[in-house]
Design a protein around this motif. Sequence first.
Motif, PDB file in Angstrom:
ATOM      1  N   MET B   1       0.826  -1.205   0.000  1.00  0.00           N
ATOM      2  CA  MET B   1       0.000   0.000   0.000  1.00  0.00           C
ATOM      3  C   MET B   1       0.859   1.252   0.000  1.00  0.00           C
ATOM      4  SD  MET B   1      -3.245  -0.223   2.405  1.00  0.00           S
ATOM      5  CE  MET B   1      -2.808  -1.802   3.063  1.00  0.00           C
ATOM      6  N   THR B  40      -6.284  -3.669 -11.618  1.00  0.00           N
ATOM      7  CA  THR B  40      -5.136  -3.460 -10.755  1.00  0.00           C
ATOM      8  C   THR B  40      -5.322  -4.287  -9.494  1.00  0.00           C
ATOM      9  OG1 THR B  40      -3.815  -1.859  -9.551  1.00  0.00           O
ATOM     10  CG2 THR B  40      -6.163  -1.415  -9.686  1.00  0.00           C
ATOM     11  N   THR B  41      -4.223  -4.772  -8.961  1.00  0.00           N
ATOM     12  CA  THR B  41      -4.310  -5.506  -7.705  1.00  0.00           C
ATOM     13  C   THR B  41      -3.778  -4.651  -6.566  1.00  0.00           C
ATOM     14  OG1 THR B  41      -2.195  -6.525  -8.192  1.00  0.00           O
ATOM     15  CG2 THR B  41      -4.162  -7.767  -8.741  1.00  0.00           C
ATOM     16  N   ILE B  42      -3.582  -3.373  -6.833  1.00  0.00           N
ATOM     17  CA  ILE B  42      -3.179  -2.455  -5.771  1.00  0.00           C
ATOM     18  C   ILE B  42      -4.447  -1.715  -5.361  1.00  0.00           C
ATOM     19  CG2 ILE B  42      -1.633  -0.577  -5.155  1.00  0.00           C
ATOM     20  CD1 ILE B  42       0.119  -1.548  -7.541  1.00  0.00           C
ATOM     21  N   PRO B  43      -5.045  -2.111  -4.256  1.00  0.00           N
ATOM     22  CA  PRO B  43      -6.408  -1.656  -3.940  1.00  0.00           C
ATOM     23  C   PRO B  43      -6.580  -0.137  -3.970  1.00  0.00           C
ATOM     24  CG  PRO B  43      -5.683  -3.322  -2.370  1.00  0.00           C
ATOM     25  CD  PRO B  43      -4.506  -2.998  -3.223  1.00  0.00           C
TER      26      PRO B  43
END
Lengths: 364, 388
Positions: B1, B40-43
């Motif tokens: 994050m 995207t897998t970056i929330p």
Amino acid sequence: MGFADFLGNEATVRHLREALAADRLPHSLILAGPRGAGKYTLAIMLAQAANCLSPAETDGLPDFCGVCSNCERIGQAADLNARVDEALAARDELREVDKKETRILVQTHPDVLVIPPDPPQLLIKLGQVRTLIREIYRIPAQARRAFYIFTSSAFMKEAANSLLKVLEEPPEHASILLLTENPGELLPTIRSRASTFRLGAIPLEEIEALLAQRRTDWKPAERALIARLAEGAVGRALSFDLAGYLASRADALVILRNATREPDYSTLFRMTETYRAGAEGQEKTAGLLRAFHALLEDLLLLREGAPHLVRNIDLQKELAALADGVTLAWIEAAARGAQAVESGMRRNLLRSLALDSFATQLVR
Amino acid sequence: MLVGVEQEKTVQGASMEISVSRQDLLRELTATQSVVERKTTIPILSNFLFEAGDDGITITATDLDQSIRTTCAAKVKKPGSCTIPARKLYDYIKLLPEGDISIKLLDNHWVQIRSGRSNTKMVGMARANFPQVPEFPEASITRIPVASLKSLISKTIFAISNEESRYTLNGALLILKAESIAMVATDGHRLAHIEKSGEDFPGIGPEKKTLIPRKALSELQSLLSNTDAEALDFADDDHTLYFRIGARVLTSRKLTGQFPNYEAVLPRDNNKFVVVRSEDLSGSIQRVAQFADERSGAIRIRIEQNELKISSSSTETGESEDTIDSPYTFDPIVVGFNSAYLLDFLKAIGNTGEVRLEFKDSQSAGQMRPEDGSEDYKYRYIIMPMRI
């Protein structure tokens, strides 16, 4: 915070820091070492040291503060499993059509991209390498040097091939780090384009001392056992899943006992039946094979008169008895058999059948 | 994050409460949502950042490569900031009827959205996790007329390379001179070049060249077509490009690498030419291309005795020929081209007016230009020939 927290392998760490100091960090480097040796930890530390906003020096070599915004954000990637779980959760929430094409990436700092093997196959896939190819030619936004870290060398064939061009022509401002337990697993064409650094095992006494200091929640006997089982890898020692290992080892012992004493097939088959298909079964099988190898190694050590090197010290007596009943040739055949099961797993053989066949072949 | 450097302004239990008209909010969300990455897998990247100041709100979206930040008039009851899941918010606001919408930050990053008798809560993430977005610099700003840039982009963007490995071609080169603005894009097989003179850029030295990534160009294109502003502000620093269109700011990380020396490939002595109506040419090429080799799309152009013949043949589908009458007095010439490349250009000029085809011989690049191009715009398109 700083490189002082990195235990062991002083020479490798020093070489890398010297390269940083001279601004000659290779554009692509392979960091090789056994599981838990600290490859990922070191990779993250390098990224921090190269980009720290208030760079410090220790021992005359570059270090990092760990608290500036760059260090902190890069440091958030250090807990890789947690970040991968977050990414997986995010992927689960995507629309069905997007899920298939979305690859797991960890990017806690815009210029440090961590590329873990993509579940469920746990391979580095083409989409992930494509992201790297797209991103790497952008000028770093907040870092002096961008880092691209592959945490595994299990590449899909086409993914590995598509990496070659970037490795050959990397941009000035970026480094690609390939972490691997076994450099031989990487394409020779990748190996020849990167410089290799190795992390070796650190001595048993040092690990025991470290465990005594950090894991006071473990009993001394457990600590002694874990220190030996960690095979010189710090990370593995500190986060050792003893219960999991003991379970795997119990199953491995079933195979061993079955082979060396009176065969008891019903117990054996009840055990192998629990090894099912899917990612969970894959992990479980890998654990079993690792435990089996460790036991074989101990048998070999006991047979050849080096009992002080035995790792499974809690089983010394039983192992000694077993060791008397086996020959060197049998141990060798067993090790080969276990390897065959391992490569069979990669070819998607049915796990329980592969184990049955392996175990019955071992019976003398 | 990600953690922004900026500290949270409200320390004790973050708060925010605003009221905004649905029309205004939807307009700004529409402008920003396109940079929000779907996959995207970056929330945190699938969130909008809302920041409420004293006299309005700013909305930010980013995919780490580029960002859009926009402001929107709103009644701010409590200043503060929060993040809201972008896709869900956008889809929800679209479904609301006209009227005022109130957005309120609750505990644990929950956000309450109320409008009329609709009441919705969704959960965002900590504002501190939102990546830092570069601020528009104060110095060395160039004002570029919106109409000029819009036209430059639409006439070159199609020629940008799709090949990832040729990374210096994954964008278009913007060339600013004191009195002109130009843009070039190429994929190695064709090149589009357009220059507009009669501009005035004080502060630009002899020449300023900037490589703009394709993704940024298409964002820019949609921002430019949705603005009333006459001119935009352009600036750059070591690693970022900035475009300010009205109240919206687009940033994009720069690409590295040298754009190739395109001037060397501009043909100089293409002295055989023919002029045809774009519409006729486009129609003929489309018809003939049906019978071209599927992979290469190659068509043959033969010009002799006041006739332009376009032909193709393939072993699978057959063969086809179209003839267009047009004055031509030079030596006969036969040359092969990829039909898709020709059509791209004709489409870019809107299939209107006349187009001039200029050749040297069958081994050299051909050039296309709009015949009745306005004085200000000099547009040329160069295509490498094919052997057929």
